[in-house]
Design a protein around this motif. Structure first.
Motif, mmCIF file in Angstrom:
data_model
loop_
_atom_site.group_PDB
_atom_site.id
_atom_site.type_symbol
_atom_site.label_atom_id
_atom_site.label_comp_id
_atom_site.label_asym_id
_atom_site.label_seq_id
_atom_site.Cartn_x
_atom_site.Cartn_y
_atom_site.Cartn_z
ATOM 1 N N GLN A 1 113.701 64.994 -48.157
ATOM 2 C CA GLN A 1 114.728 64.427 -49.024
ATOM 3 C C GLN A 1 114.750 62.902 -48.927
ATOM 4 N N GLN B 1 111.746 61.435 -50.766
ATOM 5 C CA GLN B 1 111.936 61.413 -52.213
ATOM 6 C C GLN B 1 112.911 60.314 -52.627
ATOM 7 N N GLU B 2 113.939 60.090 -51.830
ATOM 8 C CA GLU B 2 114.910 59.049 -52.143
ATOM 9 C C GLU B 2 114.260 57.667 -52.122
ATOM 10 N N VAL C 1 111.032 57.053 -52.628
ATOM 11 C CA VAL C 1 110.128 56.985 -53.782
ATOM 12 C C VAL C 1 110.924 56.709 -55.060
ATOM 13 N N ASP C 2 112.083 57.323 -55.193
ATOM 14 C CA ASP C 2 112.922 57.087 -56.377
ATOM 15 C C ASP C 2 113.329 55.615 -56.476
ATOM 16 N N ILE C 3 113.605 54.987 -55.337
ATOM 17 C CA ILE C 3 113.961 53.561 -55.337
ATOM 18 C C ILE C 3 112.779 52.728 -55.814
ATOM 19 N N LYS D 1 110.326 53.629 -57.801
ATOM 20 C CA LYS D 1 110.121 53.834 -59.232
ATOM 21 C C LYS D 1 111.216 53.150 -60.050
ATOM 22 N N ALA D 2 112.440 53.153 -59.539
ATOM 23 C CA ALA D 2 113.534 52.485 -60.246
ATOM 24 C C ALA D 2 113.318 50.985 -60.312
ATOM 25 N N ASN D 3 112.494 50.449 -59.402
ATOM 26 C CA ASN D 3 112.190 49.018 -59.389
ATOM 27 C C ASN D 3 110.877 48.697 -60.099
ATOM 28 N N SER E 1 104.845 52.400 -60.181
ATOM 29 C CA SER E 1 104.366 53.677 -60.715
ATOM 30 C C SER E 1 103.744 54.541 -59.619
ATOM 31 N N ASP E 2 103.459 55.803 -60.011
ATOM 32 C CA ASP E 2 102.812 56.723 -59.068
ATOM 33 C C ASP E 2 101.463 56.189 -58.596
#
Length: 240
Positions: free
Chosen positions: A80, A83-84, A86-88, A90-92, A95-96
């Motif tokens: 978890q 993932q959190e 990684v989400d940060i 991507k939000a900035n 990319s993958d």
């Protein structure tokens, strides 16, 4: 004077004159050749301030428990958190393709007493996330965002990013041209003081290109701004 002696004397005089004349021409030729081969070797410096075009950054996050029975729940917690983070990223705007998600590693340590009886255990899950990007100026802000997770109790090691300049070949021709120009300026100054003129290049040796963090004597990883430097050694012909 005896005619024979006069002939010998005149012959000797003519021979001496001929040798003297030929000696002058030989000497003058050697002198001209020496002047033509006179050279001056000078060094030309070129420096350029550039920006890194690639950044690498990574972080580790860890979760620990003293009970082996809690490992499954601990692993779920680590996923978890992963993932959190990684989400940060991507939000900035990352990319993958720029994000490298490492495996979550498990390690265990046992504490024993003097009788080698296990008195305590420590189980650790460590995750790693890496980032390689050309958005070198965006690393600072995303690191700050990730650090906010520490307030939520995340155990994060936020490593310092490294910055590299990888486009050296694109600026080499321009810098070598500048270094050669500066070498000729130095040669002209020398020649003016010596009363001669600078001719064509006899030989040239290119030094190694060096890249350092701006304002530093060595090291090229921790600043976005870099100094690129090259020194060439050029030998010029000198003429009268």
């Amino acid at each position: 004077m005896n005619k024979n002696l006069l002939g010998i004397a005149l012959g000797g005089l003519l021979i001496a004159s001929g040798l003297g004349a030929s000696g002058y021409f030989i000497g003058q030729t050697m002198y001209n050749a020496k002047v033509a081969m006179n050279t001056a070797e000078v060094k030309g410096l070129a420096e350029k301030r550039v920006e890194a075009d690639t950044a690498n950054w990574s972080l580790n996050f860890t979760n620990q428990t003293k009970s082996k029975d809690e490992i499954p729940a601990l692993y779920k917690q680590a996923e978890q958190q992963q993932q959190e983070i990684v989400d940060i990223l991507k939000a900035n705007g990352f990319s993958d393709d720029e994000i490298d998600i490492g495996l979550i590693d498990y390690s265990a340590y046992e504490y024993r007493d003097e009788n080698q009886v296990v008195v305590e255990q420590e189980h650790t899950l460590t995750g790693r996330i890496g980032l390689e990007t050309h958005k070198v100026h965006d690393i600072k802000s995303v690191r700050a965002e990730v650090n906010k997770l520490v307030a939520k109790g995340y155990n994060i090691s936020n490593h310092s990013p490294t910055y590299r300049f990888t486009k050296l070949n694109a600026i080499k021709p321009e810098m070598l041209k500048t270094a050669t120009k500066n070498a000729r300026l130095a040669a002209n100054e020398f020649a003016e003081n010596a009363g001669v003129k600078v001719g064509s290049i006899r030989s040239a040796r290119q030094g190694n290109f060096s890249i350092t963090d701006s304002g530093e004597e060595y090291g090229d990883l921790y600043k976005i701004e870099k100094d690129v430097r090259v020194v060439t050694s050029i030998e010029f012909y000198l003429t009268e």
